[in-house]
Enzyme design. Structure first.
Site, short mmCIF file in Angstrom:
data_model
loop_
_atom_site.label_atom_id
_atom_site.label_comp_id
_atom_site.label_asym_id
_atom_site.label_seq_id
_atom_site.Cartn_x
_atom_site.Cartn_y
_atom_site.Cartn_z
N CYS A 120 0.83 -1.20 0.00
CA CYS A 120 0.00 0.00 0.00
C CYS A 120 0.88 1.26 0.00
CB CYS A 120 -0.98 -0.03 1.17
SG CYS A 120 -2.35 1.15 1.01
N HIS A 126 -3.62 -5.23 0.63
CA HIS A 126 -3.00 -5.60 1.91
C HIS A 126 -2.98 -7.11 2.05
CE1 HIS A 126 -2.54 -1.69 4.07
NE2 HIS A 126 -3.40 -1.31 3.13
N GLU A 162 -1.16 -8.92 3.88
CA GLU A 162 -0.96 -9.36 5.27
C GLU A 162 -2.30 -9.65 5.96
OE1 GLU A 162 -1.84 -5.02 5.81
OE2 GLU A 162 -0.84 -6.27 4.31
#
Length: 258
Positions: A112, A217, A219
């Site tokens: 990001c 994202h 993660e």
């Protein structure tokens, strides 16, 4: 030994009256690195650059995480009305880290803001606000009101890209938690994935051994989608294979512009 992965901190405050300044990182970044076999190391914003360079010399990889907006003076533009929160000290730190990683061919993954910052570090710029700056039909990219793992749109991956090789798919579904995006790619930055509306979602820098970025994202997605686990494992593996030597860190001070 497991590779050491540097993760720059964020600044904030704690306490009932927000009186205690703190450095921190989102847990999801830390555990994504851990699950892939790396050892996450938080990089604080240090006043002494010599201490910072001593820390960097011990790292094997760098993860530039998401967060607040990069101030547009870092890419030589005036701030627009719709610019969000910024942190000049964090911008200086992370631009320094991105340029150092490029110079030393340090395996780097940008997420990001981190992907956007990688682009800025090589002379590119951003849409300061997609809703007001992007010409054309636009998906809703700023979905901060939704769960962070909510799937929003798809990304088409370039067939001959490093991302395609790692992820193993031509198209992937992603979350979307941003109001800025890459406008002009920096020198050596290659677009390897686009959203349905043409917004840049994946980048890579082929001149370096492993320097990739995602606008989404992962993660927040890797635990449910093994495709994203492949990205983190590839990043950690590249960091583990890095030649163990003290980098010749050339900049004597943190640069603030390309």
């Amino acid at each position: 030994m497991r590779p050491l992965i540097g993760v720059p901190c964020r600044t904030g405050v704690r306490g009932e009256n927000a009186e205690k300044p703190v450095y921190y990182s989102n847990k999801s970044y830390i555990h994504a690195v851990e699950s892939a076999g790396g050892v996450p190391v938080i990089i604080p914003i240090l006043n002494d650059h010599e201490i910072l360079r001593s820390l960097l010399g011990r790292l094997d990889g760098l993860l530039l995480s998401g967060g607040i907006d990069v101030h547009p003076n870092m890419y030589k533009e005036e701030a627009a009305v719709d610019l969000g929160e910024t942190d000049p000290e964090l911008d200086k730190l992370e631009l320094y880290l991105a340029r150092w990683a490029w110079q030393e061919d340090m395996p780097t993954l940008g997420i990001c803001r981190g992907m956007q910052l990688m682009n800025i570090s090589l002379g590119g710029n951003l849409y300061q606000d997609l809703d007001t700056g992007y010409e054309g039909d636009l998906l809703k990219h700023a979905n901060w009101h939704l769960p962070r793992n909510e799937i929003i749109h798809s990304v088409t991956i370039a067939p001959d890209s490093r991302m395609r090789q790692i992820l193993g798919v031509d198209k992937i579904l992603v979350n979307s938690l941003h109001h800025q995006a890459i406008k002009q790619p920096g020198k050596g930055v290659v677009t390897s994935g686009l959203a349905e509306d043409g917004i840049v979602e994946l980048i890579e820098i082929p001149e370096r051994s492993f320097m990739l970025g995602t606008q989404c994202h992962p993660e927040e997605l890797y635990a449910d989608n093994p495709v994203w686990s492949r990205l983190f494992r590839s990043f950690v593996d590249a960091s583990a294979n890095k030649t163990q030597q003290q980098p010749a860190i050339r900049p004597s001070a943190m640069p603030v512009s390309a």
